[in-house]
Design a protein around this motif. Structure first.
Motif, short mmCIF file in Angstrom:
data_model
loop_
_atom_site.label_atom_id
_atom_site.label_comp_id
_atom_site.label_asym_id
_atom_site.label_seq_id
_atom_site.Cartn_x
_atom_site.Cartn_y
_atom_site.Cartn_z
N CYS A 13 0.83 -1.21 0.00
CA CYS A 13 0.00 0.00 0.00
C CYS A 13 0.86 1.26 0.00
O CYS A 13 0.59 2.22 -0.74
N GLY A 14 1.87 1.25 0.84
CA GLY A 14 2.72 2.44 0.97
C GLY A 14 3.42 2.81 -0.32
O GLY A 14 3.49 3.99 -0.68
N ALA A 15 3.93 1.80 -1.03
CA ALA A 15 4.64 2.07 -2.27
C ALA A 15 3.69 2.66 -3.32
O ALA A 15 4.03 3.62 -4.02
N LEU A 16 2.49 2.08 -3.42
CA LEU A 16 1.52 2.55 -4.41
C LEU A 16 1.01 3.96 -4.06
O LEU A 16 0.86 4.81 -4.94
N ALA A 17 0.76 4.19 -2.78
CA ALA A 17 0.30 5.52 -2.34
C ALA A 17 1.37 6.57 -2.56
O ALA A 17 1.08 7.70 -3.01
N LEU A 18 2.62 6.22 -2.27
CA LEU A 18 3.73 7.16 -2.48
C LEU A 18 3.84 7.53 -3.96
O LEU A 18 4.04 8.71 -4.30
N ALA A 19 3.70 6.53 -4.84
CA ALA A 19 3.76 6.79 -6.28
C ALA A 19 2.64 7.73 -6.70
O ALA A 19 2.86 8.67 -7.48
N GLY A 20 1.42 7.49 -6.19
CA GLY A 20 0.30 8.34 -6.56
C GLY A 20 0.47 9.77 -6.08
O GLY A 20 0.20 10.73 -6.83
N LEU A 21 0.92 9.95 -4.86
CA LEU A 21 1.11 11.29 -4.32
C LEU A 21 2.23 12.03 -5.05
O LEU A 21 2.12 13.24 -5.33
N ALA A 22 3.31 11.32 -5.37
CA ALA A 22 4.42 11.95 -6.08
C ALA A 22 4.01 12.36 -7.49
O ALA A 22 4.39 13.44 -7.98
N LEU A 23 3.21 11.52 -8.15
CA LEU A 23 2.75 11.85 -9.50
C LEU A 23 1.83 13.07 -9.47
O LEU A 23 1.91 13.95 -10.34
N ALA A 24 0.95 13.14 -8.47
CA ALA A 24 0.08 14.31 -8.33
C ALA A 24 0.92 15.57 -8.08
O ALA A 24 0.61 16.64 -8.61
N THR A 25 1.96 15.43 -7.30
CA THR A 25 2.85 16.57 -7.04
C THR A 25 3.53 17.04 -8.32
O THR A 25 3.63 18.24 -8.59
N SER A 26 3.99 16.07 -9.13
CA SER A 26 4.69 16.44 -10.37
C SER A 26 3.77 17.20 -11.32
O SER A 26 4.23 18.06 -12.08
N ALA A 27 2.47 16.89 -11.27
CA ALA A 27 1.52 17.55 -12.17
C ALA A 27 1.38 19.04 -11.87
O ALA A 27 1.02 19.82 -12.76
N GLY A 28 1.66 19.43 -10.64
CA GLY A 28 1.51 20.82 -10.26
C GLY A 28 2.79 21.62 -10.28
O GLY A 28 2.78 22.79 -9.89
N LEU A 29 3.91 21.00 -10.70
CA LEU A 29 5.20 21.68 -10.69
C LEU A 29 5.59 22.14 -12.09
O LEU A 29 5.36 21.44 -13.08
N THR A 30 6.17 23.29 -12.17
CA THR A 30 6.65 23.82 -13.45
C THR A 30 8.17 23.86 -13.53
O THR A 30 8.74 23.86 -14.62
N ASP A 31 8.83 23.92 -12.38
CA ASP A 31 10.30 23.91 -12.35
C ASP A 31 10.79 22.51 -12.68
O ASP A 31 10.38 21.52 -12.03
N PRO A 32 11.65 22.34 -13.69
CA PRO A 32 12.08 21.00 -14.13
C PRO A 32 12.72 20.15 -13.03
O PRO A 32 12.46 18.95 -12.96
N LEU A 33 13.54 20.74 -12.17
CA LEU A 33 14.26 19.94 -11.18
C LEU A 33 13.33 19.27 -10.17
O LEU A 33 13.38 18.04 -10.01
N PRO A 34 12.45 20.02 -9.47
CA PRO A 34 11.53 19.34 -8.55
C PRO A 34 10.52 18.45 -9.26
O PRO A 34 10.12 17.41 -8.73
N ALA A 35 10.12 18.83 -10.47
CA ALA A 35 9.20 17.98 -11.24
C ALA A 35 9.85 16.64 -11.56
O ALA A 35 9.22 15.58 -11.44
N MET A 36 11.12 16.68 -11.95
CA MET A 36 11.83 15.43 -12.25
C MET A 36 12.03 14.60 -10.99
O MET A 36 11.90 13.37 -11.02
N ALA A 37 12.31 15.27 -9.88
CA ALA A 37 12.46 14.55 -8.61
C ALA A 37 11.17 13.82 -8.25
O ALA A 37 11.19 12.67 -7.78
N ALA A 38 10.03 14.48 -8.47
CA ALA A 38 8.74 13.85 -8.18
C ALA A 38 8.50 12.65 -9.10
O ALA A 38 7.95 11.63 -8.66
N LEU A 39 8.91 12.75 -10.36
CA LEU A 39 8.75 11.62 -11.28
C LEU A 39 9.66 10.45 -10.89
O LEU A 39 9.29 9.29 -11.06
N VAL A 40 10.85 10.77 -10.39
CA VAL A 40 11.74 9.71 -9.90
C VAL A 40 11.08 8.94 -8.76
O VAL A 40 11.10 7.70 -8.72
N VAL A 41 10.49 9.67 -7.82
CA VAL A 41 9.80 9.03 -6.69
C VAL A 41 8.60 8.22 -7.20
O VAL A 41 8.33 7.11 -6.70
N THR A 42 7.90 8.73 -8.20
CA THR A 42 6.76 8.01 -8.77
C THR A 42 7.18 6.65 -9.31
O THR A 42 6.59 5.62 -8.98
#
Length: 446
Positions: free
Chosen positions: A322-351
């Motif tokens: 559950c934790g791994a899937l929830a973490l992926a979902g939250l990180a992907l949602a975070t990436s959708a709201g970011l415009t700066d490439p560095l934090p957006a890429m970091a969120a995709l890595v976590v996803t």
């Protein structure tokens, strides 16, 4: 877990469990891992081939998307029959057949001339490859008891990030062979990445053994101990959950697990297929896109192994799934709201790391619920329904991106699918424990 087991026969030498199982791991897992890398590469390399192929044979984006998706329809239709046949004829010969046939169909895809022939070849490729992944999961139940099976599965699934890490630069290089020998680069790509599957299929006949009793590379006392250990474990599972085909399809928990797997694969292949274009949107050149797209899978490969080890040490692996899937979902949602490439890429890595960690821990749950024909059909059912996510995820992202002209809404949608899967997993709990509790209540009432 005891490290040393004494065979009941007075004359039998002591069997060291750790030494024996490490020998089995070294013999089976590296070879199966290489096979899986080639399998995953042959499944997704059409995305690179499309850079030239759509132009050469006149495919529209819609025709390409639909044809590529037909792979998963063929896969879905043939998963369960393939696994049932494997249980009957043996893993060694059937896995060899799967690999040789998918390699040949991958090579023959270089002959397509339009949307119809492309769709037909993708459908046939899906049919040919169907049964490989659930077949490997079933094969592991013949060789690995308990926690060892979870370790083998996690090692096997590392093939997903490895295929993505090495596939991009190799496929990109093969496209540069355009015109050599009168063939296009995309034709060379399909030929040279399909032939290794044929060679590995032939090697299966010599490397793999159907069961411990057939393994000449194990000592007689090791064969006897491992066969007895697996028989006792499978008998215990059959006594609690059944082992017939009817037991599999009558078990509602199996369909819930299939739904959870569907959610995970929607995210895995949805994000994976579109990741290069997302990264390209950061304003990078093609070389940088290729290397940066490999980064999430490099990190994910390490995370999934470490996460699986933590889950193996726990009495309850459900929180890790559950934790791994929830973490992926939250990180992907975070990436959708970011415009700066560095934090957006970091969120995709976590996803990606979260999705891979989910896959590395999820498969121990159905393996503890099924055995016999129920395992053959049940594991195939979970994989086949899950792989429909390989069509839904990429298609949904493409459709929503075209509609909204942005990646934000598509990524938020797939994030919701991942979070839904995590919630369903949490509500289900450990299906084997739940089945034991319900069986105990039923026994008490009767």
């Amino acid at each position: 877990m005891q490290a040393t087991i004494q065979d009941p026969s007075p004359a039998a030498p002591v069997v060291d469990e750790r030494t024996t199982m490490r020998k089995v791991m070294r013999r089976i897992v590296p070879f199966i891992f290489i096979c899986y890398v080639i399998s995953y590469l042959d499944r997704v390399n059409v995305g690179f081939a499309a850079l030239q192929m759509t132009r050469d044979i006149g495919l529209t984006p819609t025709q390409f998307g639909w044809g590529a998706g037909l792979f998963f329809l063929g896969y879905f239709l043939c998963e369960i029959p393939s696994n049932l046949i494997m249980q009957r004829v043996g893993a060694r010969r059937w896995i060899a057949r799967i690999m040789i046939s998918w390699g040949l169909f991958s090579v023959l895809t270089c002959l397509v001339t339009g949307p119809v022939s492309f769709g037909v070849m993708r459908f046939l490729l899906g049919m040919a490859e169907a049964g490989f992944t659930p077949g490997v999961y079933l094969f592991f139940t013949y060789w690995f008891p308990g926690v060892w099976r979870a370790r083998a599965t996690a090692s096997f699934l590392v093939g997903i990030p490895v295929a993505n890490m090495i596939g991009s630069p190799i496929s990109g290089f093969l496209l540069t062979l355009d015109g050599m020998g009168g063939l296009s680069g995309w034709q060379w790509l399909l030929i040279l990445e399909g032939l290794p599957a044929v060679a590995l299929g032939v090697a299966c006949l010599f490397v793999l053994s159907d069961k411990p009793a057939d393994a000449s590379w194990l000592a007689p006392n090791e064969c006897a101990w491992l066969s007895r250990r697996l028989t006792e474990e499978q008998a215990a599972i059959a006594g609690k959950h059944g082992s017939s085909l009817r037991d599999a399809f009558a078990n509602p928990r199996l369909f819930v697990l299939a739904l959870i797997n569907f959610c995970g694969i929607c995210g895995s292949l949805g994000v994976g297929l579109w990741l290069p274009q997302i990264v390209r949107g950061f304003g990078l050149d093609y070389v940088a896109v290729g290397f940066l797209s490999a980064l999430p899978y490099a990190v994910g490969a390490v995370c999934m192994v470490l996460w699986a080890r933590l889950a193996d040490r726990s009495a309850n692996r459900v929180p890790y799934v559950c934790g791994a899937l929830a973490l992926a979902g939250l990180a992907l949602a975070t990436s959708a709201g970011l415009t700066d490439p560095l934090p957006a890429m970091a969120a995709l890595v976590v996803t990606v790391a979260g999705i891979l960690s989910f896959q590395a821990t999820f498969w121990a749950l159905p393996a503890n619920l099924l055995t016999g024909r129920a395992a053959a059909a049940g594991l195939a059912l979970i994989v086949s329904i899950g792989n429909l996510g390989g069509f839904v995820g990429p298609y949904a992202i493409g459709y929503l991106r075209e509609t909204t002209k942005s990646f934000s809404v598509p990524l938020l949608t797939i994030s919701g699918v991942l979070l839904f899967g995590a919630i369903v997993m949490l509500l289900l709990g450990d299906p084997a424990r739940a089945a034991r509790r319900s069986k105990g209540v039923e026994t008490a009432t009767t």
